[in-house]
Motif scaffolding. Structure first.
Motif, PDB file in Angstrom:
ATOM      1  N   LEU A  94       0.836  -1.209   0.084  1.00 25.62           N
ATOM      2  CA  LEU A  94       0.137   0.111   0.051  1.00 25.62           C
ATOM      3  C   LEU A  94       0.902   1.210   0.257  1.00 25.62           C
ATOM      4  CD1 LEU A  94      -2.978   0.984   0.263  1.00 25.62           C
ATOM      5  CD2 LEU A  94      -2.820   1.036   2.750  1.00 25.62           C
ATOM      6  N   GLN A  95       1.076   2.033  -0.981  1.00 24.52           N
ATOM      7  CA  GLN A  95       1.944   3.068  -1.305  1.00 24.52           C
ATOM      8  C   GLN A  95       1.458   4.235  -0.840  1.00 24.52           C
ATOM      9  OE1 GLN A  95       3.079   2.049  -5.289  1.00 24.52           O
ATOM     10  NE2 GLN A  95       4.565   0.603  -4.453  1.00 24.52           N
ATOM     11  N   GLY A  96       0.201   4.424  -0.376  1.00 24.32           N
ATOM     12  CA  GLY A  96      -0.341   5.827  -0.222  1.00 24.32           C
ATOM     13  C   GLY A  96      -1.713   5.618   0.250  1.00 24.32           C
ATOM     14  N   PRO A  97      -2.320   6.807   0.882  1.00 19.12           N
ATOM     15  CA  PRO A  97      -3.915   6.800   1.185  1.00 19.12           C
ATOM     16  C   PRO A  97      -4.830   6.739   0.465  1.00 19.12           C
ATOM     17  CG  PRO A  97      -2.884   8.933   1.451  1.00 19.12           C
ATOM     18  CD  PRO A  97      -1.704   8.154   0.796  1.00 19.12           C
ATOM     19  N   ASP A  98      -4.430   6.372  -1.006  1.00 19.83           N
ATOM     20  CA  ASP A  98      -5.187   6.704  -2.148  1.00 19.83           C
ATOM     21  C   ASP A  98      -6.077   5.338  -2.509  1.00 19.83           C
ATOM     22  OD1 ASP A  98      -4.233   9.176  -2.545  1.00 19.83           O
ATOM     23  OD2 ASP A  98      -2.429   8.068  -3.459  1.00 19.83           O
ATOM     24  N   GLY A  99      -6.567   4.651  -1.233  1.00 24.23           N
ATOM     25  CA  GLY A  99      -7.319   3.365  -1.661  1.00 24.23           C
ATOM     26  C   GLY A  99      -6.905   2.238  -2.498  1.00 24.23           C
ATOM     27  N   PHE A 100      -7.570   1.681  -3.268  1.00 28.32           N
ATOM     28  CA  PHE A 100      -7.187   0.689  -3.991  1.00 28.32           C
ATOM     29  C   PHE A 100      -6.289   0.993  -5.051  1.00 28.32           C
ATOM     30  CE2 PHE A 100     -11.593  -1.044  -2.821  1.00 28.32           C
ATOM     31  CZ  PHE A 100     -10.949  -2.005  -1.851  1.00 28.32           C
ATOM     32  N   ASP A 101      -6.251   2.170  -5.389  1.00 30.32           N
ATOM     33  CA  ASP A 101      -5.406   2.780  -6.715  1.00 30.32           C
ATOM     34  C   ASP A 101      -4.024   2.690  -6.066  1.00 30.32           C
ATOM     35  OD1 ASP A 101      -7.260   2.934  -8.474  1.00 30.32           O
ATOM     36  OD2 ASP A 101      -7.498   5.015  -7.907  1.00 30.32           O
ATOM     37  N   ALA A 102      -3.678   2.800  -4.555  1.00 25.15           N
ATOM     38  CA  ALA A 102      -2.432   2.838  -4.073  1.00 25.15           C
ATOM     39  C   ALA A 102      -1.812   1.195  -3.717  1.00 25.15           C
ATOM     40  CB  ALA A 102      -2.352   3.688  -2.990  1.00 25.15           C
TER      41      ALA A 102
ATOM     42  N   GLY B 267      -8.049   4.680   6.513  1.00 26.66           N
ATOM     43  CA  GLY B 267      -8.825   5.026   7.758  1.00 26.66           C
ATOM     44  C   GLY B 267      -8.353   4.584   9.058  1.00 26.66           C
ATOM     45  N   TYR B 268      -7.050   4.163   8.784  1.00 28.76           N
ATOM     46  CA  TYR B 268      -6.481   3.696  10.074  1.00 28.76           C
ATOM     47  C   TYR B 268      -5.589   4.264  11.133  1.00 28.76           C
ATOM     48  CZ  TYR B 268      -4.815  -0.325  12.884  1.00 28.76           C
ATOM     49  OH  TYR B 268      -4.465  -1.392  13.858  1.00 28.76           O
ATOM     50  N   GLY B 269      -5.709   5.539  10.877  1.00 35.00           N
ATOM     51  CA  GLY B 269      -5.095   6.710  11.558  1.00 35.00           C
ATOM     52  C   GLY B 269      -3.508   7.006  11.359  1.00 35.00           C
ATOM     53  N   SER B 270      -2.988   7.635  12.359  1.00 36.94           N
ATOM     54  CA  SER B 270      -1.595   8.116  12.011  1.00 36.94           C
ATOM     55  C   SER B 270      -0.656   7.087  12.367  1.00 36.94           C
ATOM     56  CB  SER B 270      -1.250   9.362  13.272  1.00 36.94           C
ATOM     57  OG  SER B 270      -1.614   8.507  14.537  1.00 36.94           O
ATOM     58  N   ARG B 271      -0.905   6.041  12.861  1.00 37.34           N
ATOM     59  CA  ARG B 271       0.112   4.942  12.876  1.00 37.34           C
ATOM     60  C   ARG B 271       0.186   4.234  11.577  1.00 37.34           C
ATOM     61  NH1 ARG B 271      -2.426   1.072  17.271  1.00 37.34           N
ATOM     62  NH2 ARG B 271      -4.350   1.659  16.317  1.00 37.34           N
ATOM     63  N   GLN B 272      -0.377   4.611  10.688  1.00 34.39           N
ATOM     64  CA  GLN B 272      -0.162   4.003   9.218  1.00 34.39           C
ATOM     65  C   GLN B 272       0.684   4.555   8.550  1.00 34.39           C
ATOM     66  OE1 GLN B 272      -3.864   2.577   7.596  1.00 34.39           O
ATOM     67  NE2 GLN B 272      -3.328   3.186   5.456  1.00 34.39           N
ATOM     68  N   LYS B 273       1.988   3.771   8.211  1.00 31.23           N
ATOM     69  CA  LYS B 273       2.968   4.276   7.448  1.00 31.23           C
ATOM     70  C   LYS B 273       3.026   3.562   6.102  1.00 31.23           C
ATOM     71  CE  LYS B 273       4.180   6.112  11.356  1.00 31.23           C
ATOM     72  NZ  LYS B 273       3.856   7.608  11.511  1.00 31.23           N
ATOM     73  N   PHE B 274       3.802   4.382   5.127  1.00 31.06           N
ATOM     74  CA  PHE B 274       3.602   3.806   3.707  1.00 31.06           C
ATOM     75  C   PHE B 274       5.189   3.911   3.282  1.00 31.06           C
ATOM     76  CE2 PHE B 274      -0.317   6.327   3.988  1.00 31.06           C
ATOM     77  CZ  PHE B 274      -1.202   5.411   3.886  1.00 31.06           C
ATOM     78  N   PRO B 275       5.643   2.840   2.425  1.00 29.84           N
ATOM     79  CA  PRO B 275       4.697   1.713   1.779  1.00 29.84           C
ATOM     80  C   PRO B 275       4.526   0.795   3.009  1.00 29.84           C
ATOM     81  CG  PRO B 275       6.979   1.438   1.187  1.00 29.84           C
ATOM     82  CD  PRO B 275       7.218   2.570   1.793  1.00 29.84           C
TER      83      PRO B 275
END
Length: 337
Positions: A6-14, A50-58
């Motif tokens: 998951l490369q960003g907060p852009d949903g399935f496109d990411a 939608g998982y909040g600030s703990r979510q990091k990418f990739p």
């Protein structure tokens, strides 16, 4: 190895299929060749950002996986190559009461998950797969299975002769139904269609209620029991909490797990919860010690998780879309490798 990032907060496109090196195993670690994963609503939230600030990418998403031990690091004696294993949702929560430190390393959220061909796990965070289960079935256990176990058995303390109400036909709800029956309890199960209700009856539900045609299903459940149910496994969240309060007996428990039903209604029955001395118990998966206990119970009872459909690894986006549709009955799985 192949994995989904998951490369960003852009949903399935990411969500992209990429190549990474096979991770190297260190002391006290185990390299697992993952064979299957299953999806939870939380994984859908993660992909949607939608998982909040703990979510990091990739981020490699998805928490629940099962596979085969490929290699063990120095000091590991409890596992050997070719052992079949599942990984714990919280790698640092060995046992006892939860804490911030124990719950900080959640797979597929704060740290990389299992949507990959290989993953290194701390040896203490692995549990051997119940021998009668396939890898796909075993992959349903770490989050959905253990959440239901905690709600019904560990925190709910359900005993023979008591009554449990479950909501819908998602993974947690079906596990809760199965564990409640394992404990000798009566189960009232709700769902939105007659077809799903028929399948709930086949799975062991004693009484079923269609919540579309009976929107005051909490009142109906209370009438059916005469005094209310002992435990509601609440996966809808604030949107269904009012009816759960209605359904629960004086002194009963509502195991509060999910957020599926949307915003709360205009009027609240929270004062009734106070007057009836009900307990609202938050449930967030469980410890590695709990996972082991659950797996032992599943093995002894020969219980099998309900799998709705298994997608190929390359069809991962389709698996997420199928889960998002709400058409599933049980767990949505992905075969890896």
């Amino acid at each position: 190895m192949k994995c989904f990032e998951l490369q960003g907060p852009d949903g399935f496109d990411a969500l992209e299929l990429v190549e990474r090196p096979v991770p190297r195993v260190g002391a006290g670690q185990v390299l697992v060749r993952l064979k299957a994963a299953t999806l939870n609503y939380r994984d859908l939230l993660t992909v949607k950002g939608g998982y909040g600030s703990r979510q990091k990418f990739p981020l490699v998403p998805v928490s629940d996986g099962a596979g085969i031990v490929e290699q063990v690091g120095s000091g590991v004696t409890q596992f050997a190559a070719r052992d079949r294993v599942i990984g714990s949702f919280f790698e640092s929560w060995l046992g006892g009461q939860p804490s911030e430190a124990k719950m900080q390393a959640a797979l597929g959220g704060a740290v990389d998950g299992v949507l990959a061909e290989y993953r290194v796990f701390p040896a203490h965070a692995l549990v051997k797969t119940p021998p009668h289960l396939s890898d796909v079935e075993a992959a349903a256990l770490p989050c959905a299975g253990l959440t239901a176990w905690s709600a019904v058995v560990k925190l709910g303390g359900i005993r023979p002769g008591q009554t449990v109400l479950t909501q819908g036909t998602g993974g947690v709800s079906l596990f809760a139904l199965q564990f409640a029956k394992m404990c000798g309890a009566r189960v009232i199960a709700t769902s939105s269609t007659d077809a799903k209700i028929e399948r709930l009856t086949t799975l062991g539900a004693d009484v079923t209620i269609n919540y579309r045609t009976t929107p005051d299903w909490g009142k109906k459940a209370r009438e059916l029991t005469g005094h209310g149910v002992d435990l509601v496994v609440e996966v809808g969240g604030v949107g269904t909490l009012n009816e759960s309060i209605r359904a629960t007996r004086i002194g009963g428990t509502i195991a509060f797990i999910g957020v599926l039903a949307g915003p709360p209604p205009a009027s609240s029955r929270l004062p009734l919860m106070v007057m009836q001395q009900q307990r609202l118990q938050g449930v967030t998966v469980g410890s590695i010690e709990d996972l082991k206990a659950m797996c032992e119970a599943i093995a002894v009872n020969g219980m099998k998780p309900v799998i709705d459909r298994t997608f190929a690894f390359a069809e991962t986006k389709d698996a997420f879309a199928h889960m998002a549709s709400g058409a599933h009955f049980g767990k949505v799985a992905i075969a890896i490798g």
